[in-house]
Enzyme design. Structure first.
Site, PDB file in Angstrom:
ATOM      1  N   SER A  24       0.826  -1.205   0.000  1.00 19.97           N
ATOM      2  CA  SER A  24       0.000   0.000   0.000  1.00 19.97           C
ATOM      3  C   SER A  24       0.865   1.263   0.000  1.00 19.97           C
ATOM      4  O   SER A  24       1.870   1.345   0.699  1.00 19.97           O
ATOM      5  CB  SER A  24      -0.898  -0.001   1.237  1.00 19.97           C
ATOM      6  OG  SER A  24      -1.655   1.186   1.303  1.00 19.97           O
ATOM      7  N   ASN A  72       9.843   8.558   3.377  1.00 21.38           N
ATOM      8  CA  ASN A  72       8.661   9.330   3.001  1.00 21.38           C
ATOM      9  C   ASN A  72       7.968   9.883   4.231  1.00 21.38           C
ATOM     10  O   ASN A  72       8.050   9.332   5.329  1.00 21.38           O
ATOM     11  CB  ASN A  72       7.699   8.470   2.181  1.00 21.38           C
ATOM     12  CG  ASN A  72       6.721   7.703   3.045  1.00 21.38           C
ATOM     13  OD1 ASN A  72       5.662   8.212   3.407  1.00 21.38           O
ATOM     14  ND2 ASN A  72       7.077   6.463   3.389  1.00 21.38           N
ATOM     15  N   GLY A  75       2.094  11.241   4.788  1.00 15.96           N
ATOM     16  CA  GLY A  75       1.002  11.549   5.698  1.00 15.96           C
ATOM     17  C   GLY A  75      -0.318  10.935   5.287  1.00 15.96           C
ATOM     18  O   GLY A  75      -1.385  11.444   5.629  1.00 15.96           O
ATOM     19  N   CYS A 137      -1.092   4.218  11.991  1.00 16.64           N
ATOM     20  CA  CYS A 137      -1.563   5.609  11.955  1.00 16.64           C
ATOM     21  C   CYS A 137      -1.376   6.255  13.329  1.00 16.64           C
ATOM     22  O   CYS A 137      -1.553   5.607  14.358  1.00 16.64           O
ATOM     23  CB  CYS A 137      -3.035   5.670  11.582  1.00 16.64           C
ATOM     24  SG  CYS A 137      -3.428   5.057   9.940  1.00 16.64           S
TER      25      CYS A 137
END
Length: 308
Positions: A24, A72, A75, A137
């Site tokens: 993902s 990376n 966000g 998250c």
């Protein structure tokens, strides 16, 4: 691709024609790669994570190269579940109809946001063979720490979302306390585990004395972390009975084979997609050749076959 070896695997009830999946966030929603090759040759794709509502993500710069990898700080920018359906739903349904499993990643900043997103996927995404819950998250209510950084936090998310879907639940695990977290997730009804997410790191521009990203830290991925990910897959495989998707620095068929031997049922290609758009089918070909060289009739015979 015709092979003497049965390359199909069973990922928590999700039938894959071969073990190759995509990580993902590195593969968009699949259609972005159709101009390079027929995506339906892959066993599965995992879509970029989506929340119930659209997220803008972090400001630029959000990606930078580092030694043997990249970092990376995107966000989790995403269009929200409804935006995914409007923009990519028809393609994803067609891909599913061709026999490639579509696994949709779910993002959230709170348990309530996870539940809302899962309910939307359940209602609007009949093509989704399974849902991958991204427990890395940040939990806004808890000061920004990853919701899956502790067994208690990870278990709490899965306990909350499990009643809201009948689809297989995969969990994208943070690279911390993987054995303890895996056991907690198994106890709460997770169906499979994705091991691992990117590893937190820093990259400093020594001339400006500032981060090379818009934030001080970011997630590192790529070949440098592959041995770490293989070790964690092996540890989790020996600790729980759940099937595993191995993720981390897969650049070649041999890298994918390491994950299979360590205990992974499926292997996700991540950063390699950004370096070489043809990486996933190439790795599938190399993995198939390796399986044929092992004298087995099915690649499933090689899952967890590491001999020490």
């Amino acid at each position: 691709m015709v092979s003497n070896v049965d390359m199909s695997v069973d990922l928590a009830g999700i039938k894959l024609k071969n073990p190759i999946n995509t990580a993902s966030g590195t593969y968009g929603y699949g259609w972005q790669f159709e101009s390079f090759y027929d995506v339906s040759q892959l066993g599965a794709i995992t879509t970029k994570g989506c929340a119930a509502e659209a997220w803008p993500g972090n400001p630029a710069p959000r990606m930078t190269e580092v030694t043997s990898g990249m970092m990376n700080s995107v966000g989790l920018q995403n269009p929200g579940v409804r935006g995914l359906i409007e923009g990519s739903g028809e393609y994803l349904q067609e891909l599913s109809d061709k026999g490639t499993a579509v696994i949709c990643q779910v993002a959230g900043h709170s348990v309530e946001e996870y539940i809302a997103a899962v309910e939307l996927f359940e209602e609007l995404a009949p093509f989704a063979a399974g849902l991958e819950i991204n427990i890395s998250c940040p939990n806004i209510a808890a000061g920004g720490c990853a919701m899956g950084s502790t067994p208690e936090g990870a278990a709490g998310v899965i306990r909350a979302v499990r009643p809201h879907t009948k689809k297989p639940l995969l969990v994208k695990m943070a690279p911390a306390r993987v054995v303890d977290v895996a056991k907690a997730l198994e106890a709460e009804g997770a169906d499979a585990l994705t091991v691992i997410n990117s590893i937190p790191g820093m990259a400093i521009d020594v001339n400006t004395r500032r981060s090379k990203l818009s934030r001080p830290t970011g997630g590192m991925s790529g070949p440098a972390l592959h041995p770490i990910a293989v070790r964690m897959v092996w540890e989790v495989h020996n600790a729980v009975s759940l099937p595993i998707v191995g993720v981390g620095g897969v650049m070649t068929g041999a890298d994918a084979a390491e994950f299979i031997l360590a205990g992974a049922t499926s292997v996700s290609v991540g950063m390699a997609n950004l370096v070489d758009p043809m990486a996933a089918p190439r790795i599938l070909g190399e993995l198939t050749e390796w399986a044929e060289s092992q004298g087995v009739s099915s690649i499933s015979e090689l899952i967890g076959a590491f001999e020490g």
